[in-house]
Design an enzyme around this catalytic site. Structure first.
Site, short mmCIF file in Angstrom:
data_model
loop_
_atom_site.label_atom_id
_atom_site.label_comp_id
_atom_site.label_asym_id
_atom_site.label_seq_id
_atom_site.Cartn_x
_atom_site.Cartn_y
_atom_site.Cartn_z
CB THR A 1 -0.68 -5.57 -2.68
OG1 THR A 1 -2.05 -5.29 -2.45
CG2 THR A 1 0.07 -5.64 -1.35
N GLY B 1 -2.98 -12.57 -6.39
CA GLY B 1 -3.67 -13.83 -6.68
C GLY B 1 -3.66 -14.16 -8.16
CD GLU C 1 -9.36 -6.24 -2.50
OE1 GLU C 1 -9.62 -5.10 -2.92
OE2 GLU C 1 -8.51 -6.97 -3.02
#
Length: 421
Positions: free
Chosen positions: A135, A174, A420
């Site tokens: 992303t 993350g 997602e």
């Protein structure tokens, strides 16, 4: 004298053992029985002080928990299955979670035998700690629209990985904020013959000795998230300014680049997408378990909580005896079972697909996996988020307390509606 909850359990016609066997395999139950006492006895995992920490303290605490789990893994010589179960038992995702689930796993699926032999032992020993960087500020699900470029330089046999503008910065990654020293970067492959679409590149981002950012790498933590959710996950950002990596750092199980810049494409342009649906395929079952936890808390509370009595001479009625409460909670309990079972079936189907993809490059199941995971992910996350909030409201004012446990579940589940895809 037995409590209301003890009486409810004693008089129930439900066979709890049969339900437990339905929800978890005997091996899963045995692993949980082995691991839970270890965590319960370890003060590092005590929850009493957690709500009172700020963001910086949460990050330090997340690293402390991650380090302790690794120590316990080595002390007790856990199998890989037990190790994964230990991570799943944590109420909140930790920085190391995506190293296991989205870095090492993708290398195993899309790396050549030589790449797996080189990287996976380093991942298992945590010499290399990674994250999955797809992303960007300006792009997420549209992988073809990513702006990060990996330009091949035949003169040095290297890729030059760059974020052309501020909006190209990797964001929300993350495990990147404070922990990772490597990133698996989705970038557009650029060869002398032209651009070849998105590919995966292993990019070192921090010094493995000092943990300082490497030259031309800007990396850090994006800060607190909404509702205080994901408070132990170090979501980070990454901006690359002409960072050079060896040609061998592109995952090349399905597509490859030779030293002279010649490109061998994958048999199918969607091959690289196969392992990317792993996180999405796992969301429905996780959503079902989160809803199950919240509804369990609410039902137990409504058994113990009494409110109003039929007459002045009678004890107050349990909140769960009211038809309106049953109509709100019982369907949610059934829904949690439905998503646990559906999610389990989806995950088994994904594992079957991944095995075919890894061994034979067979993607015949991909359309079905993509459609099922997309549809079930959307339905499960929206239903379970609304169900979590309904469970909280069934507990009245006390449900709004952090100590109820439902608020933190809601905060962790809410972003599943948008991440997602």
């Amino acid at each position: 004298m037995p409590s209301d909850l003890e009486l409810a359990r004693a008089t129930s016609s439900v066979d709890a053992e049969s339900i437990a066997a339905l929800l978890r395999t005997p091996n899963e139950r045995a692993v949980r029985a082995k691991l839970l006492p270890i965590f319960a006895a370890d003060q590092v995992f005590a929850k009493t002080s957690r709500p009172f920490k700020n963001h910086a303290q949460n990050m330090l605490y997340a690293l402390e928990m991650s380090k302790r789990i690794l120590e316990l893994r080595d002390t007790h010589k856990w199998t890989h299955e037990e190790w994964k179960a230990a991570l799943d038992l944590q109420n909140d995702s930790l920085p190391i979670t995506l190293h296991e689930g989205a870095f090492a796993t993708v290398i195993e699926a899309q790396g050549t035998d030589a790449q797996r032999d080189f990287w996976i032992p380093k991942c298992r020993s945590y010499q290399v700690i990674g994250c999955y960087a797809q992303t960007e500020l300006a792009h997420g699900s549209n992988v073809q629209g990513l702006e990060t470029i990996a330009k091949f330089d035949p003169a040095t046999d290297e890729y030059i990985v760059s974020s052309p503008r501020r909006e190209s910065t990797k964001w929300w990654i993350g495990g990147m904020g404070v922990l990772a020293n490597h990133a698996l970067v989705q970038a557009i492959l650029e060869l002398p013959s032209g651009r070849k679409g998105p590919h995966l590149f292993i990019v070192p981002i921090r010094n493995q000795t000092t943990h300082r950012p490497l030259p031309n790498v800007t990396v850090g933590d994006i800060g607190p998230k909404a509702y205080g959710g994901f408070c132990y996950m170090d979501n980070g950002y990454l901006h690359l300014s002409s960072v050079r990596i060896p040609r061998a750092n592109m995952l090349q199980r399905f597509a490859s680049v030779s030293a002279d810049g010649s490109y061998t494409p994958a048999k199918h342009d969607k091959l690289s997408y196969g392992s990317m649906v792993a996180l999405r395929a796992g969301i429905p079952i996780n959503s079902g378990w989160n809803l199950a936890r919240a509804v369990t808390i609410a039902i137990r509370y409504c058994i113990n909580r009494r409110q109003f009595s039929p007459s002045k001479t009678e004890v107050e009625s349990q909140v769960l005896t009211y038809a309106s409460t049953k109509m709100r909670l019982y369907p949610l309990l059934a829904r949690s079972y439905a998503y646990i079972f559906a999610g389990r079936s989806l995950w088994a189907l994904y594992q079957q697909f991944l095995e075919s993809l890894t061994k034979d490059g067979d993607i015949s199941m991909l359309p079905e996996i993509h459609a099922l995971s997309t549809a079930l992910k959307v339905k499960a996350t929206w239903d379970c988020v609304s169900g979590l909030e309904e469970a909280r409201k069934c507990m009245g004012g006390h449900g709004f307390s952090h100590m109820s446990g439902v608020g933190s579940l809601f905060a962790a589940q809410t972003p599943s509606q948008t991440y997602e895809g």
